[in-house]
Design a protein around this motif. Sequence first.
Motif, PDB file in Angstrom:
ATOM      1  N   LEU A   1      -4.404  -1.212  -9.139  1.00 34.90           N
ATOM      2  CA  LEU A   1      -3.490  -1.900  -8.232  1.00 34.90           C
ATOM      3  C   LEU A   1      -2.712  -3.007  -8.922  1.00 34.90           C
ATOM      4  O   LEU A   1      -1.489  -3.102  -8.786  1.00 34.90           O
ATOM      5  CB  LEU A   1      -4.258  -2.497  -7.050  1.00 34.90           C
TER       6      LEU A   1
ATOM      7  N   HIS B   1      -5.719  -6.898   2.166  1.00 35.39           N
ATOM      8  CA  HIS B   1      -6.396  -5.675   1.738  1.00 35.39           C
ATOM      9  C   HIS B   1      -7.890  -5.918   1.834  1.00 35.39           C
ATOM     10  O   HIS B   1      -8.418  -6.854   1.224  1.00 35.39           O
ATOM     11  CB  HIS B   1      -6.005  -5.319   0.300  1.00 35.39           C
TER      12      HIS B   1
ATOM     13  N   HIS C   1      -2.616   1.602  -2.399  1.00 40.03           N
ATOM     14  CA  HIS C   1      -2.242   2.524  -3.475  1.00 40.03           C
ATOM     15  C   HIS C   1      -0.936   3.252  -3.159  1.00 40.03           C
ATOM     16  O   HIS C   1      -0.184   3.596  -4.085  1.00 40.03           O
ATOM     17  CB  HIS C   1      -3.379   3.501  -3.751  1.00 40.03           C
TER      18      HIS C   1
ATOM     19  N   PHE D   1     -11.915  -5.006   1.327  1.00 42.01           N
ATOM     20  CA  PHE D   1     -12.846  -4.267   0.476  1.00 42.01           C
ATOM     21  C   PHE D   1     -14.044  -3.864   1.341  1.00 42.01           C
ATOM     22  O   PHE D   1     -15.062  -4.567   1.394  1.00 42.01           O
ATOM     23  CB  PHE D   1     -13.292  -5.132  -0.697  1.00 42.01           C
TER      24      PHE D   1
ATOM     25  N   HIS E   1     -10.453   0.317  -9.239  1.00 42.30           N
ATOM     26  CA  HIS E   1      -9.555   0.204  -8.095  1.00 42.30           C
ATOM     27  C   HIS E   1      -8.630  -0.998  -8.263  1.00 42.30           C
ATOM     28  O   HIS E   1      -7.402  -0.902  -8.086  1.00 42.30           O
ATOM     29  CB  HIS E   1     -10.392   0.095  -6.822  1.00 42.30           C
TER      30      HIS E   1
ATOM     31  N   LEU F   1      -7.682   6.322  -1.806  1.00 47.71           N
ATOM     32  CA  LEU F   1      -6.869   5.786  -2.898  1.00 47.71           C
ATOM     33  C   LEU F   1      -6.172   6.899  -3.677  1.00 47.71           C
ATOM     34  O   LEU F   1      -5.027   6.730  -4.117  1.00 47.71           O
ATOM     35  CB  LEU F   1      -7.686   4.874  -3.802  1.00 47.71           C
TER      36      LEU F   1
ATOM     37  N   ASP G   1     -15.202  -0.212  -8.367  1.00 45.76           N
ATOM     38  CA  ASP G   1     -14.519  -1.353  -7.756  1.00 45.76           C
ATOM     39  C   ASP G   1     -13.481  -1.937  -8.711  1.00 45.76           C
ATOM     40  O   ASP G   1     -12.327  -2.199  -8.340  1.00 45.76           O
ATOM     41  CB  ASP G   1     -15.552  -2.419  -7.386  1.00 45.76           C
TER      42      ASP G   1
ATOM     43  N   GLY H   1      -5.321   8.752   3.592  1.00 45.63           N
ATOM     44  CA  GLY H   1      -6.503   7.999   3.994  1.00 45.63           C
ATOM     45  C   GLY H   1      -7.152   8.567   5.238  1.00 45.63           C
ATOM     46  O   GLY H   1      -6.980   9.739   5.581  1.00 45.63           O
TER      47      GLY H   1
ATOM     48  N   GLY I   1      -4.961  -0.972   3.735  1.00 42.77           N
ATOM     49  CA  GLY I   1      -6.282  -0.607   3.239  1.00 42.77           C
ATOM     50  C   GLY I   1      -6.202   0.080   1.889  1.00 42.77           C
ATOM     51  O   GLY I   1      -5.228  -0.054   1.148  1.00 42.77           O
ATOM     52  N   TYR I   2      -7.224   0.869   1.550  1.00 42.64           N
ATOM     53  CA  TYR I   2      -7.251   1.539   0.246  1.00 42.64           C
ATOM     54  C   TYR I   2      -6.063   2.483   0.085  1.00 42.64           C
ATOM     55  O   TYR I   2      -5.370   2.455  -0.932  1.00 42.64           O
ATOM     56  CB  TYR I   2      -8.563   2.304   0.081  1.00 42.64           C
TER      57      TYR I   2
ATOM     58  N   ALA J   1     -13.233   5.963   0.793  1.00 47.67           N
ATOM     59  CA  ALA J   1     -12.305   5.136   0.032  1.00 47.67           C
ATOM     60  C   ALA J   1     -11.741   5.886  -1.163  1.00 47.67           C
ATOM     61  O   ALA J   1     -10.562   5.751  -1.496  1.00 47.67           O
ATOM     62  CB  ALA J   1     -13.002   3.852  -0.414  1.00 47.67           C
ATOM     63  N   GLN J   2     -12.573   6.695  -1.831  1.00 49.64           N
ATOM     64  CA  GLN J   2     -12.086   7.375  -3.029  1.00 49.64           C
ATOM     65  C   GLN J   2     -10.991   8.382  -2.711  1.00 49.64           C
ATOM     66  O   GLN J   2     -10.007   8.505  -3.451  1.00 49.64           O
ATOM     67  CB  GLN J   2     -13.228   8.060  -3.780  1.00 49.64           C
TER      68      GLN J   2
END
Length: 394
Positions: A362, A43, A22, A45, A358, A291, A355, A270, A17-18, A287-288
């Motif tokens: 990556l 992954h 990362h 979104f 992100h 990551l 988005d 996470g 995931g996020y 999510a923020q």
Amino acid sequence: MTSRPSVSGHVVVLGAGYAGAHAARGAREGGVQVTVVDPSGDHGFLPRLAGVAAGRSSLGDARAALEDLVDVDVARHVAERVDVARHEVILAGGGRLSYDALVVTVGAATHWPDVPGLRRHATSLRDAEDALRLRATLPRTGSLVIVGGGSTGVQLAAELGRARPHLAITLVEEADRLLPAEPASLASAAGRLLRDRDVEVLRGHRVRRVDAGGVDLDGPARRRDGTVLWVGGWQAQGDALLREATTRDGRLVVGRHLEVLGAPGVFAAGDVAAHRDLFGQPLSMSAQIALQAGRVAGANAAALVTGRRRRTARLLELGRVLDVGGGRGVGRIGPVPLGHLGTDRVVPLLHLSVDLRHLWKLGGARAVIEHAPGRDVGVTATVGATGTRLRAVG
């Protein structure tokens, strides 16, 4: 299954995931071999799922193979638990994967409270398959009951209200307002937007029972009929993976370097981790944060392996944005609400910029070009006796 660590060491990341993506990038930049363990190897979104369910977005918008974003090895397996003493991950089926340092980023699962009929008759929205199953169901139902007025419920109800104007949609929230974790001004803006899209909002109602035809509620509204979708929260299960570790409500307690307390050599990031901000206050699942924490956890795992100095995680919650389709949204930047006096038109642009950032962090320009939202990739979904079959086209 056995691993073959490189001379620079081997970092294993659980989850794609996020936080996991990362973490993999952060560890890879640390000069170590990286293996990501994830059942699908994709992954996801998650903020794009509502658009997929509403038919505004395609399957390609909802997920991407992790190898397309980060140059790492991906092992498509289920991790059952971690043997901290032996530095091994025990995989479903009996395989073992050894590591020099481990990063746990398995996220959180749908929280199913003990409500009669809930698990049998309700569905959830956690990945691309869930979104497409819901999309395939909508033409066969005249009404939808969404339980959970957090960000997922609000975004989904608003998207469907715009895309399916003939569908009767009810959004049920147990608290006395929508988005209970956010400022009241944001909840008010979300309520107005939902009313504009003819979504019925019931606040202060608890679900007492779910059956094949709908839900029974307490409070003045006793019954709502329709297909039931449960988005009433998430539950971390870090204690199932790491029995020796310290947990809080299933979330792994981590130190300032994001190393798990009670599990040397293991880091977490996470939703599965109990993160705190710069002032020591608990951070919610988002999510923020995932990551930010993932990048630090991955880098620190590589630093542990290579003997370099680890850095302190300084996690900062900057705000929240919910793109609800039609060029509108609600959100906030810090304490400043967005959703009033035309600011709702700014939110989708902010959401897009987050988005794309992100993706850039990556995989650079290639990841942005290939996986930005709105790519021309279609999907077909057919429903048979064994469930929904997905096939990407275009």
